[in-house]
Design a protein around this motif. Structure first.
Motif, short mmCIF file in Angstrom:
data_model
loop_
_atom_site.label_atom_id
_atom_site.label_comp_id
_atom_site.label_asym_id
_atom_site.label_seq_id
_atom_site.Cartn_x
_atom_site.Cartn_y
_atom_site.Cartn_z
N LEU A 173 -6.68 -0.35 -0.64
CA LEU A 173 -5.68 0.41 0.37
C LEU A 173 -4.48 0.76 -0.90
N LEU A 174 -3.65 0.39 -1.80
CA LEU A 174 -3.58 0.84 -2.42
C LEU A 174 -4.21 2.33 -3.07
N PHE A 175 -5.67 1.92 -3.92
CA PHE A 175 -6.25 3.37 -4.65
C PHE A 175 -6.27 3.89 -3.69
N GLU A 176 -5.93 3.97 -2.46
CA GLU A 176 -6.72 5.07 -1.50
C GLU A 176 -5.59 6.47 -1.74
N ASN B 294 -5.02 9.62 -2.23
CA ASN B 294 -6.17 11.14 -1.67
C ASN B 294 -5.65 10.42 -0.02
N ALA B 295 -4.86 9.73 0.60
CA ALA B 295 -5.15 9.93 1.92
C ALA B 295 -3.64 10.90 2.55
N THR B 296 -3.35 10.78 3.85
CA THR B 296 -2.55 12.12 4.89
C THR B 296 -2.18 11.06 4.93
N LEU B 297 -1.06 10.84 4.93
CA LEU B 297 -0.33 10.14 5.95
C LEU B 297 0.51 9.99 7.37
N ASP B 298 0.19 9.12 8.19
CA ASP B 298 0.42 9.63 9.90
C ASP B 298 1.44 10.16 10.28
N PHE C 214 -0.53 5.64 -7.46
CA PHE C 214 -0.99 4.48 -7.21
C PHE C 214 -2.68 4.54 -7.51
N THR C 215 -2.78 4.23 -9.25
CA THR C 215 -3.69 4.07 -9.96
C THR C 215 -3.99 2.89 -10.26
#
Lengths: 421, 422
Positions: free
Chosen positions: A338-341, A344-348, A409-410
């Motif tokens: 979850l953290l390593f995503e 590249n994630a778009t926060l809501d 978060f890598t």
């Protein structure tokens, strides 16, 4: 004296006295109580420091020891006066400061005067030092058998090389043996100077009356020696090992401590206000409305012991996640995914907008509570946040401001401590 | 703060007006005669009901709506007073006057009613999944308690201390009842709460009474509301003739000591006040007997305190020390209690204890929620508003001799020691 506003109906009166002490007065006349805190920029990390390029050292735990001793300064028990005058007084020492605070429903001025009496000059007896050592030894022993505290300390040691980050604030039974009256004198000479302190008062008070009365107090009329700034050096070199696993059959359940280090180059970027940005960022990431929370709950990897918060000091910072669970292996696997995503994630945006509304409500509630008001302003001052602009700055925070934190978060910044049965 | 009972048919509705705060607190208080068999269920319900509802059918959705309502605070707790179980749902919302929107209070009350009256159900019952999740979480919690030596010592002590009172004092979780707990029993407890518990509604803050009357009346239409219940809030503690001494061991660390006492006197308002004052002077602050003698004079412990739990008529002392000082510490607590029973209480400590209590009561006026909760309990126990001036007068009127007489009926019941094997 300057009068400035945090909000339309929240004013702070600020005065810098000739001796260097900064005083902030926050009148809240509808309340019964008044809170006052005297903060000293001296904490658990200050066992090695420099003044004018000259190196000094103190036994570990001196700041905390001195905090205890200052309740018995000049042979006088400080708390006696406060108790007799129906006030509550206490103190604590953190990594970077010592705080002496009291609250009262009665007249504040005599209490302020007594408090300042205690910091005008210093005298400690060997007898009191000896007595206090016994009490502090008992205090230090209290956390000896706490696996949770040990796991957290192990995490700090894993991430950082510098002792000032992971050493116990109170020192150790061994280190406090070296504390005597001479050591305490060095500490008070170097740190207990008005220029290295500030006073915050919140409550049912008249600022003008208070300032006028304090001006004639010996703390302000005394000739203080010249104050030389203390500098601290910290080793923020990155360590190679990222994982620590310990097996202990005496454990009843497994403990997981995770740290995601904010890299030095990001942490020391002066354009970023970490104190104001990291809390909303992390709160959103782990709020019950978030994807992370949803996934953890669905997989039964979230329980009452779960916690997630940013740790921001003035020289380093990281994000901390911890949990006690028998399913620690599974938890680590899932949380890592979850953290390593995140980079590249778009926060809501929906969650963010709702979160901002909740922060408005929280600010109103904080200022509607005298103790919370005082704690909030104290925290902001300690963190070096501009108290007069933090509301406006907070309003302007956008999701884009969080991208810089998402990117950290890598695996390079991820540290894990696990204590398993 | 005064309390105003509203004349609305079918509702026990009380207002506590105050212009001091920017928030409005609303409490729904359900009371029932204690049934020890459902203590686990009642505690579980406080979590399950506030996690999701029929309309907001996941924690995510419920959390989002609370955030949208400017960070609405919602809590629910269950506690036992005497022979009565009390479930309190409480929300704190921002008063519309301080926002640019004018329906936040109304929407917040809607949400509270949604939480209470519209639980998420599956085939008419609390879902099995929610039940199983709660059981698993509680089991994990128990493991964490075991791991935290302070928490573990306290938990074990309370079970030993209340060993003869299990039918009246339910220390959650009651693991012996876990086997009987399922979504059926949870649903039954929920339905009992809604249909058979007495309901009282309290609203505190700055609002127009008739507008609030209209709001509550409309929202509570067709909802069950039992108006009266004979509740017994008098705690009874069954003591023992012999002292119960228990020692548990662990691999390392400090020694935790708990001493529990049997208060061999009737619990009433006057005696509760005497005990509260005694608790303060005995182990409640830095000049107390225990603090001065055990910590300051003898350095036996960093912390030592006494605690009087009025609602259950319990009184205990707790301290932490090293193993070699354990016997000395236990003995010293006994000496201090004996001295007090012999009248060795200075006027200074006695007067200071009273002033400390008054100071705490004064301070609570700075919190609308605290004042609300004081009033709820006072109303339940004594059918009267919490009046600060009367309380202050009662405290000041207490004489030392009354306390000395009463505390001679304090007897040691349980000595629990959690120490290291080494």
């Amino acid at each position: 004296m300057e009068k400035k506003y945090i909000l339309e109906d929240e004013a702070i009166y600020e005065e810098v006295f000739p001796n260097g002490l900064k005083v902030y007065i926050h009148p809240k006349t509808k309340f019964v109580q008044t809170f006052a805190s005297l903060q000293v920029n001296f904490g658990g990390r200050d066992f090695a420091y420099e003044i004018n390029d000259e190196k000094y050292s103190l036994p570990k735990g001196t700041a905390h020891f001195l905090e205890h001793m200052l309740f018995e300064n000049k042979g006088d028990t400080l708390s006696d006066f406060f108790i007799k005058n129906n006030a509550d007084i206490n103190a604590y020492t953190s990594r970077n400061l010592t705080s002496y605070y009291f609250s009262t429903n009665r007249e504040v001025l005599p209490l302020l005067e007594k408090l300042l009496d205690n910091f005008t000059d210093f005298e400690f007896t060997d007898e009191n030092v000896k007595k206090e050592k016994k009490i502090i030894k008992q205090e230090l022993a209290m956390s000896d058998d706490s696996q949770e505290i040990k796991a957290y300390k192990t995490l700090l040691k894993l991430i950082y090389k510098d002792e000032s980050i992971y050493e116990d604030i109170g020192g150790s039974k061994q280190s406090i043996k070296a504390i005597d009256a001479k050591v305490l004198k060095q500490a008070t000479d170097h740190f207990y100077h008005p220029k290295n302190m500030y006073l915050l008062i919140t409550g049912n008070i008249d600022p003008i009356e208070i300032i006028k009365a304090l001006k004639s107090h010996p703390y302000f009329t005394k000739t203080w020696p010249e104050y030389d700034n203390v500098t601290r050096k910290i080793n923020l070199q990155v360590k190679g090992k990222h994982t620590y696993l310990k097996h202990d059959s005496s454990l009843d359940t497994n403990i997981v401590e995770i740290g995601i280090r904010i890299p030095n180059e990001i942490f020391h970027n002066t354009d970023l206000n970490h104190n104001l940005l990291t809390k909303p960022f992390f709160s959103m990431l782990f709020s019950p409305a978030s994807r992370i929370y949803k996934v953890l709950k669905a997989k039964k990897l979230h329980n009452f012991s779960f916690s997630a918060s940013p740790v921001i000091e003035d020289d380093y910072g990281f994000f901390n996640i911890s949990i006690e669970t028998k399913k620690s292996k599974q938890f680590v696997k899932v949380i890592k995914e979850l953290l390593f995503e995140l980079p590249n994630a778009t926060l809501d945006d929906k969650i963010f907008k709702a979160y901002k509304r909740s922060e408005i409500g929280n600010a109103i509630k904080a200022f509607d509570n005298i103790k919370m008001s005082h704690s909030l302003i104290k925290r902001l001052l300690n963190d070096g946040v501009d108290i007069y602009s933090f509301v406006d700055v907070s309003k302007e925070i956008s999701l884009a401001d969080f991208q810089v934190y998402q990117n950290i978060f890598t695996p390079d910044n991820f540290y894990l401590v696990e204590y398993r049965q | 703060m005064n309390i105003v009972k509203r004349d609305i048919e079918g509702l026990n509705l009380f207002y506590l007006p105050s212009k001091k705060f920017k928030t409005i607190d609303v409490a729904f208080v359900f009371t029932n005669s204690l049934d020890i068999a459902e203590v686990n269920e009642r505690n579980f319900l406080t979590e399950i009901l506030t996690e999701s509802t029929k309309k907001y059918n996941s924690p995510e959705k419920l959390s989002l709506i609370c955030d949208k309502l400017y960070g609405l605070d919602k809590t629910c707790n269950y506690h036992i007073v005497g022979n009565t179980g009390i479930t309190t749902f409480l929300i704190k919302t921002i008063n519309d006057k301080y926002l640019n929107e004018d329906n936040i209070v109304s929407l917040s009350i809607d949400l509270l009613l949604e939480i209470i009256y519209n639980p998420k159900l599956f085939q008419g019952k609390i879902p099995k999944k929610s039940t199983i999740d709660m059981i698993l979480q509680t089991e994990e919690l128990l493991l964490s308690i075991r791991q935290n030596k302070n928490a573990f010592a306290y938990y074990n002590f309370m079970r030993e201390y209340t060993r003869n009172n299990q039918e009246r004092i339910g220390i959650f979780p009651i693991t012996s009842h876990f086997a009987n707990l399922n979504n059926q029993t949870l649903t039954e407890s929920y339905e009992k709460m809604i249909n058979q518990d007495m309901l009282q509604i309290f609203v505190a803050g700055d609002f127009d009474f008739s507008q609030m009357d209209k709001l509550i009346k409309e929202k509570m239409k067709n909802k069950p509301s039992l108006l009266e219940l004979k509740s017994d809030l008098t705690p009874v503690f069954v003591g023992d003739k012999q002292i119960n001494e228990v020692t548990d061991t662990t691999s390392n660390g400090q020694t935790r000591i708990f001493i529990g006492y049997y208060l061999d006197f009737e619990h009433n308002e006057k005696n509760a006040l005497l005990m509260t004052i005694f608790d303060e002077l005995f182990g409640g602050y830095e000049h107390s007997k225990l603090f001065q003698n055990i910590r300051e004079k003898q350095q036996l412990s960093y912390y030592v305190y006494s605690r009087y739990l009025e609602d259950n008529h319990l009184f205990f002392v707790n301290l932490e020390t090293s193993k070699d000082l354990r016997d000395q510490a236990v003995k010293e607590v006994g000496i201090q209690l004996k001295n007090c029973q012999n009248g060795d209480i200075s006027d200074e400590i006695f007067e200071q204890a009273k002033q400390n209590l008054i100071k705490r009561l004064e301070k609570s006026q700075d919190s609308q929620t605290k004042m609300l909760l004081h009033n709820i309990l006072n109303y339940l126990k004594y059918d009267q508003v919490f009046d600060f001036e009367s309380k202050k007068t009662a405290i000041l009127a207490i004489q030392k001799a009354e306390i000395v007489e009463l505390i001679n009926y304090i007897k040691t019941d349980t000595v629990y020691i959690y120490t290291n094997e080494g």
